[in-house]
Design a protein around this motif. Structure first.
Motif, short mmCIF file in Angstrom:
data_model
loop_
_atom_site.label_atom_id
_atom_site.label_comp_id
_atom_site.label_asym_id
_atom_site.label_seq_id
_atom_site.Cartn_x
_atom_site.Cartn_y
_atom_site.Cartn_z
N TYR A 277 0.86 -1.17 0.00
CA TYR A 277 0.00 0.00 0.00
C TYR A 277 0.90 1.23 0.00
O TYR A 277 1.60 1.48 0.98
CB TYR A 277 -0.93 -0.03 1.21
N PHE A 278 0.91 1.96 -1.12
CA PHE A 278 1.82 3.09 -1.30
C PHE A 278 1.15 4.39 -0.87
O PHE A 278 0.04 4.69 -1.26
CB PHE A 278 2.28 3.16 -2.75
N LEU A 279 1.87 5.17 -0.05
CA LEU A 279 1.37 6.40 0.54
C LEU A 279 2.36 7.53 0.30
O LEU A 279 3.58 7.35 0.48
CB LEU A 279 1.19 6.20 2.05
N CYS A 280 1.86 8.71 -0.09
CA CYS A 280 2.68 9.92 -0.14
C CYS A 280 1.87 11.04 0.49
O CYS A 280 0.96 10.79 1.27
CB CYS A 280 3.11 10.24 -1.58
N ARG A 281 2.15 12.29 0.14
CA ARG A 281 1.43 13.41 0.73
C ARG A 281 -0.02 13.44 0.28
O ARG A 281 -0.93 13.58 1.08
CB ARG A 281 2.12 14.73 0.40
N SER A 282 -0.23 13.32 -1.06
CA SER A 282 -1.58 13.51 -1.59
C SER A 282 -2.04 12.43 -2.55
O SER A 282 -3.15 12.51 -3.07
CB SER A 282 -1.66 14.87 -2.28
N GLY A 283 -1.22 11.42 -2.81
CA GLY A 283 -1.62 10.32 -3.67
C GLY A 283 -1.05 10.36 -5.07
O GLY A 283 -1.36 9.50 -5.89
N ARG B 49 2.65 10.97 -5.97
CA ARG B 49 3.92 10.24 -6.02
C ARG B 49 3.71 8.76 -5.72
O ARG B 49 4.36 7.90 -6.32
CB ARG B 49 4.92 10.82 -5.01
N SER B 50 2.80 8.46 -4.80
CA SER B 50 2.55 7.05 -4.46
C SER B 50 1.98 6.30 -5.65
O SER B 50 2.26 5.11 -5.82
CB SER B 50 1.63 6.94 -3.24
N LEU B 51 1.19 6.96 -6.47
CA LEU B 51 0.67 6.33 -7.68
C LEU B 51 1.81 5.96 -8.62
O LEU B 51 1.89 4.83 -9.11
CB LEU B 51 -0.33 7.25 -8.38
N PHE C 279 6.15 -6.51 -8.41
CA PHE C 279 5.29 -6.45 -7.22
C PHE C 279 3.85 -6.23 -7.68
O PHE C 279 3.35 -5.09 -7.68
CB PHE C 279 5.75 -5.33 -6.28
N PRO C 280 3.17 -7.30 -8.09
CA PRO C 280 1.86 -7.16 -8.72
C PRO C 280 0.74 -6.69 -7.80
O PRO C 280 -0.25 -6.13 -8.26
CB PRO C 280 1.56 -8.56 -9.25
N GLN C 281 0.88 -6.89 -6.50
CA GLN C 281 -0.18 -6.54 -5.55
C GLN C 281 0.09 -5.18 -4.93
O GLN C 281 0.35 -5.06 -3.74
CB GLN C 281 -0.30 -7.64 -4.49
N ALA C 282 0.01 -4.16 -5.77
CA ALA C 282 0.30 -2.79 -5.35
C ALA C 282 -0.99 -1.98 -5.37
O ALA C 282 -1.82 -2.13 -6.26
CB ALA C 282 1.34 -2.17 -6.28
N PHE C 283 -1.13 -1.10 -4.37
CA PHE C 283 -2.32 -0.26 -4.22
C PHE C 283 -1.88 1.16 -3.91
O PHE C 283 -0.89 1.37 -3.21
CB PHE C 283 -3.20 -0.77 -3.06
N ASN C 284 -2.63 2.13 -4.40
CA ASN C 284 -2.37 3.53 -4.10
C ASN C 284 -3.34 4.01 -3.02
O ASN C 284 -4.56 3.87 -3.18
CB ASN C 284 -2.52 4.40 -5.36
N VAL C 285 -2.81 4.60 -1.95
CA VAL C 285 -3.66 5.12 -0.88
C VAL C 285 -4.18 6.49 -1.34
O VAL C 285 -3.42 7.46 -1.44
CB VAL C 285 -2.90 5.22 0.45
N THR C 286 -5.47 6.54 -1.62
CA THR C 286 -6.12 7.75 -2.12
C THR C 286 -5.93 8.91 -1.15
O THR C 286 -6.11 8.74 0.06
CB THR C 286 -7.62 7.49 -2.31
N ASP C 287 -5.59 10.06 -1.66
CA ASP C 287 -5.40 11.31 -0.90
C ASP C 287 -4.21 11.29 0.04
O ASP C 287 -3.98 12.28 0.74
CB ASP C 287 -6.68 11.69 -0.14
N GLY C 288 -3.46 10.20 0.10
CA GLY C 288 -2.21 10.16 0.84
C GLY C 288 -2.32 10.49 2.31
O GLY C 288 -3.35 10.29 2.95
N PHE C 289 -1.23 11.00 2.86
CA PHE C 289 -1.13 11.29 4.29
C PHE C 289 -1.85 12.59 4.66
O PHE C 289 -2.52 12.66 5.68
CB PHE C 289 0.34 11.38 4.70
N GLU C 290 -1.73 13.60 3.80
CA GLU C 290 -2.30 14.91 4.13
C GLU C 290 -3.47 15.34 3.25
O GLU C 290 -4.19 16.26 3.62
CB GLU C 290 -1.22 15.99 4.02
N GLY C 291 -3.64 14.74 2.09
CA GLY C 291 -4.74 15.10 1.22
C GLY C 291 -4.59 16.46 0.57
O GLY C 291 -3.55 17.10 0.65
N PRO C 292 -5.66 16.91 -0.08
CA PRO C 292 -5.62 18.20 -0.78
C PRO C 292 -5.71 19.36 0.21
O PRO C 292 -6.03 19.18 1.38
CB PRO C 292 -6.87 18.15 -1.67
N VAL C 293 -5.45 20.57 -0.31
CA VAL C 293 -5.55 21.75 0.54
C VAL C 293 -7.02 22.13 0.74
O VAL C 293 -7.87 21.87 -0.11
CB VAL C 293 -4.78 22.95 -0.06
N ASP C 294 -7.31 22.72 1.89
CA ASP C 294 -8.66 23.20 2.18
C ASP C 294 -8.79 24.65 1.70
O ASP C 294 -7.88 25.19 1.05
CB ASP C 294 -8.99 23.05 3.67
#
Length: 138
Positions: free
Chosen positions: A81-87, A89-91, A102-117
């Motif tokens: 499960y790949f995680l970055c700031r907003s999704g 770089r992890s993609l 590594f065929p079983q790869a997933f992107n963590v949507t919105d990452g650690f911090e997500g988009p700006v408010d």
């Protein structure tokens, strides 16, 4: 290649809890880990695997990324499960890992911090922090 499946931070937490072969790969930079914080997986008996996709400060892609995954003991059997700031770089990191054995790869949507408010701040709209998942300062 069909692309990388997207998975929410909450679904990622559940997958990490339920699956001993699930690994969270945080692909942010050293500076982000040090100053923004890290997912805290201690309640799951796990730690995030920290491998930068881009190397700070040049932000050049880490040419040894897949090799770092292998050196960490990961194989095609692991679900990553790949995680970055907003999704973003992890993609890219997850797609590269998928293409490199590594065929079983997933992107963590919105990452650690997500988009700006509306005020230009991250961590409140979506992502790991906004979803109320455990995290800590390094």
């Amino acid at each position: 290649m069909p692309g990388l499946p997207e998975i929410s931070p909450a679904e990622t937490w559940e997958a990490l809890r339920a699956d001993p072969d699930a690994v969270l790969v945080d692909v942010r930079t050293d500076a982000e880990w040090n100053f923004v914080g890290l997912p805290d997986l201690s309640d799951l008996g796990k730690q995030p695997l920290l491998i930068p996709w881009q190397v700070y400060p040049s932000m050049q892609v880490n040419g040894a990324f897949a090799e770092h995954l292998r050196r960490a003991g990961l194989t095609a059997a692991h679900r990553l499960y790949f995680l970055c700031r907003s999704g973003v770089r992890s993609l890219s990191a997850g797609m590269a890992a998928q293409a490199d054995g590594f065929p079983q790869a997933f992107n963590v949507t919105d990452g650690f911090e997500g988009p700006v408010d509306a005020e230009g701040h991250r961590g409140k709209v979506a992502g790991w922090k906004a979803d109320g998942l455990p995290w800590r300062q390094r």
